[in-house]
Design a protein around this motif. Structure first.
Motif: not given
Length: 264
Positions: A32-33, A71, A97, A100-101
């Motif tokens: 995500s980053k 997650r 997000l 995903q993160a």
């Protein structure tokens, strides 16, 4: 940009790949980053943690063990997760997000808004890395070379902890992000993001240890916090505003923590 993508099957393989590719490589958790601005990576080699079987959440006594690849949404949904950490997980407003993160990625990434970190600091979190073993989260954040996170350990899930993230809108930039914890003995932890001078372009959450050690009235606490933070003026607010609102938020959270401790 990423040019080579590796998926090691165990931790030893992952560490060997990082050693082989050195400064050209980055760990790849949820992505995500690394795949989005402003944190889009300049590294050319990604080493995926997907196959390392790091996705469990387990309670051992009063301590909660969260694997690094869990997650953020899974942390939020899990009944074992302390309330304060659930609050912080919701600060990531997009469920997409959050799915995903990963919790490890949120800790390891130098990012503009460290939405989970103040709460993790307030919860006295310990970090387990592949290279060093267990250390305090503050030591990990101050480390020049951040190791591969394997596990996040919250020593006491019963610790009263509350957080507040001030934004101008649900999807807006974070102005101030505050977390406060308090135990039955009256010992507190106060952590704030968005009020410290930037390092390498990023704001690092700070812990107000000097204030924690004092017994202050609400008025004294509000003033002490405002005088102990050193934010930078930007589009989100002036220095005076950020100092003022920091004092207000910490004082309100501390008062609520006191109430919850008394009721426990």
């Amino acid at each position: 940009m990423i040019e080579h993508f590796f998926k090691p099957s165990n931790t030893d393989q992952a560490l060997n790949l990082m050693k082989e590719h050195g400064s050209n490589a980055t760990w790849f958790a949820g992505g995500s980053k690394l795949n989005a601005r402003p944190s889009l990576t300049k590294k050319t080699v990604a080493i995926s943690l997907y196959n390392l079987a790091l996705e469990s959440i387990e309670l051992r006594g009063n301590s909660l063990y969260i694997d690094a690849m869990c997650r953020v949404q899974s942390v939020l949904d899990n009944e074992l997760t302390p309330y304060g950490l659930k609050q912080a997980a919701k600060f990531i407003y997009s469920k997409h997000l959050r799915n995903q993160a990963t919790i490890g990625g949120e800790i390891a990434a130098f990012q503009e808004e460290a939405l989970l970190l103040p709460v993790l600091i307030a919860l006295k979190t310990r970090i387990v890395t592949a290279e060093v073993g267990e250390m305090g989260i503050e030591d990990y954040l101050e480390s020049a070379s951040r190791g591969l996170i394997l596990q996040v350990v919250i020593p006491d899930v019963n610790l009263v902890c509350l957080a507040y993230n001030l934004t101008r809108s649900a999807a807006g930039l974070s102005i101030i992000n505050v977390a406060v914890s308090l135990d039955q003995a009256g010992e507190s932890v106060i952590a704030i993001d968005g009020v410290s001078p930037r390092r390498a372009g990023y704001s690092i959450p700070v812990r107000l240890r000097d204030i924690e050690a004092q017994k202050l009235t609400e008025e004294q606490l509000e003033k002490a916090v405002a005088n102990s933070v050193f934010p930078e003026a930007d589009i989100r607010g002036s220095v005076d505003y950020k100092q003022y609102i920091s004092g207000i938020l910490v004082t309100d959270l501390f008062a609520e923590c006191q109430r919850l401790v008394k009721e426990a």
